[in-house]
Design an enzyme around this catalytic site. Structure first.
Site, mmCIF file in Angstrom:
data_model
loop_
_atom_site.group_PDB
_atom_site.id
_atom_site.type_symbol
_atom_site.label_atom_id
_atom_site.label_comp_id
_atom_site.label_asym_id
_atom_site.label_seq_id
_atom_site.Cartn_x
_atom_site.Cartn_y
_atom_site.Cartn_z
ATOM 1 N N GLU A 290 -6.869 1.937 -11.676
ATOM 2 C CA GLU A 290 -6.912 0.857 -10.691
ATOM 3 C C GLU A 290 -6.467 -0.434 -11.369
ATOM 4 O O GLU A 290 -6.718 -0.632 -12.558
ATOM 5 C CB GLU A 290 -8.349 0.716 -10.150
ATOM 6 C CG GLU A 290 -8.679 -0.560 -9.415
ATOM 7 C CD GLU A 290 -7.872 -0.741 -8.146
ATOM 8 O OE1 GLU A 290 -7.325 -1.841 -7.960
ATOM 9 O OE2 GLU A 290 -7.774 0.213 -7.345
ATOM 10 N N CYS A 364 -3.242 3.730 4.785
ATOM 11 C CA CYS A 364 -3.586 2.894 5.932
ATOM 12 C C CYS A 364 -2.321 2.388 6.625
ATOM 13 O O CYS A 364 -2.392 1.475 7.450
ATOM 14 C CB CYS A 364 -4.462 1.725 5.493
ATOM 15 S SG CYS A 364 -3.706 0.656 4.247
#
Length: 406
Positions: A290, A364
């Protein structure tokens, strides 16, 4: 002039064919006959002459004025089919087809995070969502979107606005439901001084906020704002990404778990604070990657405080500028990748050159998902299925999880 709505756009506007091109009319449904005064591509003061059988009475009293929801005027089945169509159309645009599973829709009053607009007024505070296409703030005391715990936090938010807001500037209040109470991040407020810090800390304590962040500074930490990911408890940094509903997160996690099967060595890309990595560590060794160091630290701390989990290693790395290379996936049995709306073009390109047998992709944005999926398919992966998840109920947003295998 009378027009007939032919279809919906991706933002939920009804689209009719006018004499000079498309006419966009918010709040309308396909098949509805409407009338109004045409001005360019806009129909002024539209009235419904013949309503669609898919039209229903909006469940929220604020639906006509608030811009927080776009599709409360349509039955759930219609919205589900529309969102499935958005995903199907995005795939078709890349020459792809896939088995689309029935959509999983989060229930009303389930949103556990939201950003509200606020302004101090002469008599107190005004808090709510903007009207569509406007800076006007619409109060939403009967909101059918937000979780009851967020609605219960409104008096605390009002107190914060009165203490640190102004009548000339708008504030953004980002509030997240946690196990220890609301976690609030305020931007646009007055500059902090000793008096304001003390006032804000008193409000946080009295109103039961878990944490209060004012701009970039944490001014109160009454209790760690914990989220549960599998067996682990994690305190994400202020403003960190969190799936919008618990139900949506559970649906995406279930799809990811099914996609990876019994894999025992997994790389989790764009891992956030551990939404997938920590539950998956109950069955496998995880390498979590990340770009945000604070989220990586929160994930690592959450893992270390739980016994019985498999090994989790954390790497802070900008996957847009420095994606993992094919040789870094040596021995990896499955990859989980959950990029932001921009997708993962660079990382997908290196994944396509790897030997990873299974990829679980969460997205998304159907458009960037389809773009990245086409790269994988061209490299020899098969798109097995797509699970569409609607956790932004009554909006135009669509989320999904998908399985790719060699």
């Amino acid at each position: 002039m009378k027009l007939t709505i032919a279809r919906l756009g991706h933002l939920g506007d009804g689209i009719a064919e006018g004499p000079e091109g498309p006419v966009y009319v918010p709040g309308m449904l396909p098949g509805e006959e409407i009338e109004g005064d045409l001005s360019g591509g806009t129909l002024l003061a539209p009235k419904i002459v013949t309503p669609s059988p898919d039209r229903i009475k909006a469940p929220c009293a604020h639906a006509k004025s608030c811009g927080g929801c776009l599709m409360q005027h349509a039955r759930d089945g219609f919205v589900a089919d529309w969102k499935l169509g958005i995903v199907r159309g995005a795939l078709a645009g890349q020459g792809l087809e896939a088995a689309l599973r029935p959509i999983v829709t989060s229930p009303p009053r389930s949103r556990r995070r939201a950003t509200l607009a606020a302004r101090r007024t002469k008599g107190g505070a005004l808090i709510g969502f903007h009207a569509r296409g406007s800076n006007l703030i619409i109060p939403v005391p009967q909101c059918q979107l937000l979780h009851p715990d967020l609605m219960a936090a409104l008096p605390a938010l009002e107190a914060l606005v009165v203490a640190g807001g102004s009548r000339t500037a708008e504030l953004d209040l980002s509030v997240t439901r946690t196990l220890a109470g609301p976690d609030v991040v305020v931007t646009g407020g007055k500059p902090l001084d000793a008096e304001l810090r003390l006032a804000l800390a008193r409000i946080a304590e009295a109103r039961g906020l878990s944490r209060l962040t004012w701009g970039d500074e944490v001014v109160a930490l009454r209790a760690a704002p914990m989220q549960r990911f599998g067996k682990a408890l994690v305190a994400p940094p202020p403003g960190a990404f969190l799936q919008a509903t618990a139900e949506g997160e559970a649906a995406l996690l279930a799809a990811v778990q099914e996609a990876i099967g019994r894999a025992t060595r997994i790389t989790d890309l764009f891992a956030g604070a551990g939404t997938f990595a920590l539950p998956l560590s109950e069955q496998a060794d995880i390498h979590a990657v990340e770009g945000d160091a604070a989220m990586m630290a929160a994930l690592d701390k959450g893992w270390r405080q739980v016994g019985g989990l498999h090994r989790v290693t954390c790497e802070t790395r900008d996957l847009f500028r420095r994606p993992l290379e094919p040789d870094e996936f040596k021995g990896v049995e499955a990859v989980v990748i959950d990029p932001p709306r921009a997708g993962a073009e660079a990382q997908t390109a290196t994944l396509a050159r790897s030997a990873v047998p299974v990829i679980a992709m969460v997205s998304c944005n159907p458009v960037t998902f389809a773009r990245d999926a086409a790269v994988l398919v061209a490299a020899g992966y098969r798109l097995d299925w797509v699970q569409v998840v609607d956790q932004f109920r009554w909006s135009a947003h669509v989320e999904l999880a998908a399985r790719f295998c060699r």
